[in-house]
Design an enzyme around this catalytic site. Structure first.
Site, PDB file in Angstrom:
ATOM      1  CB  CYS A 187      -0.897   0.063   1.320  1.00  0.00           C
ATOM      2  SG  CYS A 187      -1.746  -1.501   1.506  1.00  0.00           S
ATOM      3  CG  ASN A 242       1.788   0.208   4.052  1.00  0.00           C
ATOM      4  OD1 ASN A 242       1.562  -0.923   3.963  1.00  0.00           O
ATOM      5  ND2 ASN A 242       3.106   0.766   3.714  1.00  0.00           N
ATOM      6  N   GLY A 243       0.198  -1.467   6.312  1.00  0.00           N
ATOM      7  CA  GLY A 243       0.423  -2.257   7.335  1.00  0.00           C
ATOM      8  C   GLY A 243      -0.500  -3.502   7.760  1.00  0.00           C
ATOM      9  CD  GLU A 246      11.424  -9.723  -9.695  1.00  0.00           C
ATOM     10  OE1 GLU A 246      12.415  -9.345 -10.093  1.00  0.00           O
ATOM     11  OE2 GLU A 246      11.050  -9.124  -8.594  1.00  0.00           O
ATOM     12  NE  ARG A 278       4.348   2.159  -1.418  1.00  0.00           N
ATOM     13  CZ  ARG A 278       5.501   2.055  -0.459  1.00  0.00           C
ATOM     14  NH1 ARG A 278       6.569   2.723  -0.812  1.00  0.00           N
ATOM     15  NH2 ARG A 278       5.049   1.459   0.778  1.00  0.00           N
ATOM     16  CE  LYS A 324      15.198  -8.285 -11.626  1.00  0.00           C
ATOM     17  NZ  LYS A 324      15.727  -8.338 -10.395  1.00  0.00           N
ATOM     18  CD  GLU A 344      18.626 -10.251  -9.765  1.00  0.00           C
ATOM     19  OE1 GLU A 344      18.031 -10.771  -8.627  1.00  0.00           O
ATOM     20  OE2 GLU A 344      18.257  -9.094 -10.073  1.00  0.00           O
ATOM     21  CE  LYS A 403      12.208  -0.531  -6.309  1.00  0.00           C
ATOM     22  NZ  LYS A 403      13.039  -1.564  -7.313  1.00  0.00           N
ATOM     23  CD1 TRP A 461       0.334  -5.353  -3.507  1.00  0.00           C
ATOM     24  CD2 TRP A 461       0.451  -6.231  -1.618  1.00  0.00           C
ATOM     25  NE1 TRP A 461       0.972  -6.467  -3.641  1.00  0.00           N
ATOM     26  CE2 TRP A 461       1.019  -7.091  -2.477  1.00  0.00           C
ATOM     27  CE3 TRP A 461       0.487  -6.511  -0.297  1.00  0.00           C
ATOM     28  CZ2 TRP A 461       1.661  -8.520  -2.121  1.00  0.00           C
ATOM     29  CZ3 TRP A 461       1.032  -7.715   0.134  1.00  0.00           C
ATOM     30  CH2 TRP A 461       1.794  -8.381  -0.691  1.00  0.00           C
ATOM     31  CG  HIS A 500      23.657 -33.523  -9.074  1.00  0.00           C
ATOM     32  ND1 HIS A 500      23.987 -35.007  -8.819  1.00  0.00           N
ATOM     33  CD2 HIS A 500      24.625 -32.797  -9.326  1.00  0.00           C
ATOM     34  CE1 HIS A 500      25.337 -34.880  -8.849  1.00  0.00           C
ATOM     35  NE2 HIS A 500      26.036 -33.472  -9.224  1.00  0.00           N
TER      36      HIS A 500
HETATM   37  C1  AGP Z   1      13.604  -7.650  -7.178  1.00  0.00           C
HETATM   38  O1  AGP Z   1      13.540  -7.508  -8.360  1.00  0.00           O
HETATM   39  C2  AGP Z   1      12.628  -7.698  -6.221  1.00  0.00           C
HETATM   40  N1  AGP Z   1      11.334  -7.061  -6.793  1.00  0.00           N
HETATM   41  C3  AGP Z   1      12.639  -8.181  -4.765  1.00  0.00           C
HETATM   42  O2  AGP Z   1      12.951  -9.553  -4.751  1.00  0.00           O
HETATM   43  C4  AGP Z   1      13.407  -7.303  -3.829  1.00  0.00           C
HETATM   44  O3  AGP Z   1      15.022  -7.585  -4.154  1.00  0.00           O
HETATM   45  C5  AGP Z   1      13.046  -7.861  -2.590  1.00  0.00           C
HETATM   46  O4  AGP Z   1      11.888  -7.406  -2.169  1.00  0.00           O
HETATM   47  C6  AGP Z   1      13.978  -7.079  -1.509  1.00  0.00           C
HETATM   48  O5  AGP Z   1      13.976  -5.535  -1.492  1.00  0.00           O
HETATM   49  P1  AGP Z   1      14.816  -4.662  -0.753  1.00  0.00           P
HETATM   50  O6  AGP Z   1      16.139  -4.733  -1.388  1.00  0.00           O
HETATM   51  O7  AGP Z   1      14.263  -3.185  -1.136  1.00  0.00           O
HETATM   52  O8  AGP Z   1      15.047  -5.012   0.592  1.00  0.00           O
END
Ligand code: AGP
Length: 610
Positions: free
Chosen positions: A2, A100-101, A489, A27, A486, A482, A605, A74, A505
């Site tokens: 949020c 938010n929370g 995501e 976000r 990517k 990574e 985010k 969210w 394996h």
């Molecule tokens: C990365 O592409 C992500 N969206 C996610 O994995 C992110 O790296 C993770 O939530 C950690 O966030 P931060 O680095 O702000 O702590």
């Protein structure tokens, strides 16, 4: 997660609120809403969907008032419906709340409030707050009633609150969810983060847990939950508003990928002096202490966790310090073995990831020293750790982390040089070579970004594939993870990252002519030859081989279907160069599939709830 924004001004706030919300879109959210006060009456508009979609239906810019709050939701408690969208109000429609929370004791509170006659309209935990303030408002002002309500609440919150009978006051509160106060001229703001209000002010105050702020257009007071007023530092943000805009790029993700040479140059700037690494005063850890540490534990999530794995490799290989990497979310629920010679490092772009904050707090209980590597000045993680090294990536808006990752790697590399020097695990010549290596990285990155036709070709040919595998070894195994993350995501294609030798394996069973297999195989003295063998294994099973390797390579070129070259560098630095083609590949595949890579479905985010 949020996002919250609020403005109190001497003029109509609708545009500022709208722009603030639009800047919070990154976000990740499912519904939006706004509330304005005019003539002691609320006007509330909200709905399910993205800001623009809801705006088309309700015309947010038609609303007016000199004070207002906005929210993008969210969902956690209660489905994605208009009723559950924020703001939420009390029974008399006098108190309006955005949140938010997560309120952990909301069901007990709700039952009690229902027994007292309150009528609930939504299934959210947030609505409890509006009714609880209503219970306490009799005879007191909004800040007092809010304070009384918050003293009964357990859980995390960033709140924006309006009271129709005190229409010049905007009240905000925070506990374990990010919230800042922005100070303008004849106007003041609250927001979940800096970029959302950066066009209007760069003077901010970071609220701490269990603090309440009361804002009018010209005044600002901050109290603790005990009612005592607090003096807070005003920070001047160095990011400019332009940095948080797309500047002609189709998406933030693409812009941020292309900003990496600059972001790394900024991250190195003034930190290398002759053959030394010099961090700013916030680093704060003394040489005597750094000589004594006998173990490092790094906590992080997601992409930052992948950076931590690269860091582990560097710190063990070069500074010879035993290093472990933990998922922050797991670390907090076990009983880690930490003693006074263990340094705990938290890595986080946002500095607001709930799991990483909790892991740091857990570490602090053991009395160990903590260091954070973070991109956002003044964020929660930086305020609870003993020392901080900032990455200087600038605002990262795209949900998929790109420039934050490579700048994290640059910082970990600098830290490794510093520790290797203090602990004398490398000689002056080796340190000099390492420094020369990183100094070249911004230009080398630029050359990777200048030539990426082969990536475009791969995106064109394989964007309809349903799966893919990423393989790397040593310092480039985390890069395989990574690259796969990517792709998952932003393009929603299933992808797995593995150490290349581990493929036989299990994952080898998946390989056939429909499986793109991306090898990250720059030249090195350790594993390059072995990876050649792994490539043969994939080839024998008909897999589509895409390889990232070092310029001038002769051997892989004969085996792969697609080759992407990166410039020659030190092995530990190859990860910074190798990840960039993978970011571009994920971006272009998502774009070809028609997905917006800046706002991937279901993702936020910064994940500010557990
Ligand atoms: C990365 O592409 C992500 N969206 C996610 O994995 C992110 O790296 C993770 O939530 C950690 O966030 P931060 O680095 O702000 O702590």
């Amino acid at each position: 997660m949020c996002g919250i924004v609020g403005v109190v001004s001497n003029a109509n706030v609708n545009e500022k609120l709208f722009n603030g919300l639009s800047n919070l879109e990154y976000r990740g959210y499912d519904s939006v809403g706004m509330c304005f006060v005019k003539n002691s009456k609320f006007t509330i508009k909200k709905g399910v969907g993205k800001l623009e979609e809801v705006h088309k239906r309700v015309d947010f810019l038609k609303l007016n008032g000199n004070i207002g709050i906005g929210h993008c939701r969210w969902s956690t408690h209660g489905g994605v419906t208009e009723k559950n969208a924020h703001p939420h109000v009390d029974c008399k429609n006098k108190i309006s709340v955005v949140h938010n929370g997560i309120i952990e004791n909301y069901s007990e509170l709700k039952e009690e409030l229902i027994r007292k006659g309150h009528k609930f309209y939504s299934q959210t935990d947030t609505e409890v707050i509006a009714h609880l303030i209503e219970e306490n408002i009799m005879g007191s002002n909004i800040e007092e009633a809010t304070r009384a309500a918050l003293n009964k609440i357990e859980g995390s919150y960033a709140l924006g609150i309006l009271y129709a009978d005190e229409p010049s006051k905007l009240v905000a509160a925070r506990n374990e969810s990010p919230l800042i106060v922005g100070i303008g001229k004849n106007e003041n703001f609250i927001a979940s983060d800096v970029p959302s209000i950066l066009s209007y002010t760069n003077k901010v105050i970071y609220l701490d847990d269990k603090e309440i702020a009361v804002l009018t257009k010209n005044k600002l007071k901050i109290f603790g939950l005990d009612g005592n007023e607090k003096k807070k530092k005003i920070h001047t943000i160095s990011w400019n508003a332009e940095a948080a805009k797309k500047s002609g790029y189709k998406h933030f993700m693409l812009k941020e990928i292309f900003e990496q040479p600059h972001a790394i140059a900024d991250t190195l700037n003034e930190r290398i002096a002759n053959n030394h690494i010099v961090f700013e005063k916030e680093f704060s850890l003394k040489e005597d202490y750094l000589k004594k540490i006998d173990r490092i534990v790094i906590v992080a999530c997601g992409t930052s966790w992948h950076a931590a794995l690269v860091g582990e490799f560097m710190l063990e290989e070069l500074a010879k310090i035993p290093t472990e990497v933990e998922y922050a979310s797991e670390f907090r629920y076990r009983h880690p073995l930490l003693d006074k010679n263990t340094l705990v490092i938290a890595i986080s772009q946002s500095g607001e990831t709930a799991d990483t904050i909790a892991a740091l707090k857990e570490a602090k209980k053991y009395g160990v020293k903590t260091l954070s590597i973070c991109n956002v000045m003044g964020s929660s993680i930086t305020r609870i750790s003993d020392g901080v090294i900032y990455t200087r990536a600038g605002p990262e808006i795209g949900v998929a982390s790109t420039k934050a990752f490579t700048t994290q790697l640059a910082v970990l590399y600098l830290l490794t040089i510093l520790l290797s020097k203090i602990r004398k695990t490398l000689n002056e010549k080796q340190i000099k070579d390492m420094i020369e290596g990183i100094r070249k990285i911004p230009l080398q990155l630029q050359s990777v970004l200048d030539e990426y036709d082969e990536i475009l070709k791969c995106a064109e040919l394989y964007h309809h594939k349903l799966n893919s595998i990423y393989l790397g070894r040593g310092v480039n195994f985390p890069i395989a993870l990574e690259g796969a993350l990517k792709l998952k995501e932003v393009s929603y294609i299933h992808a797995e990252g593995y150490p290349a030798a581990e493929m036989k394996h299990g994952p080898i069973a998946l390989i056939d002519k429909n499986m793109p297999v991306v090898f990250i195989a720059p030249h090195d003295i350790y594993t390059y030859k072995k990876v050649l063998g792994n490539i043969e294994e994939v080839k024998a099973r008909g897999g589509i081989i895409i390889v990232i390797t070092t310029e001038g390579d002769k051997e892989i070129t004969k085996k792969a279907k697609h080759i992407i070259f990166i410039p020659k560098t030190l092995y530990t630095l190859s990860s910074i160069l190798a990840v960039v083609p993978l970011q571009l590949l994920a971006y272009h595949i998502a774009d070809k599939l028609g997905h917006n890579p800046d706002l991937p479905k279901n993702l936020a985010k910064s994940v500010t709830v557990e």
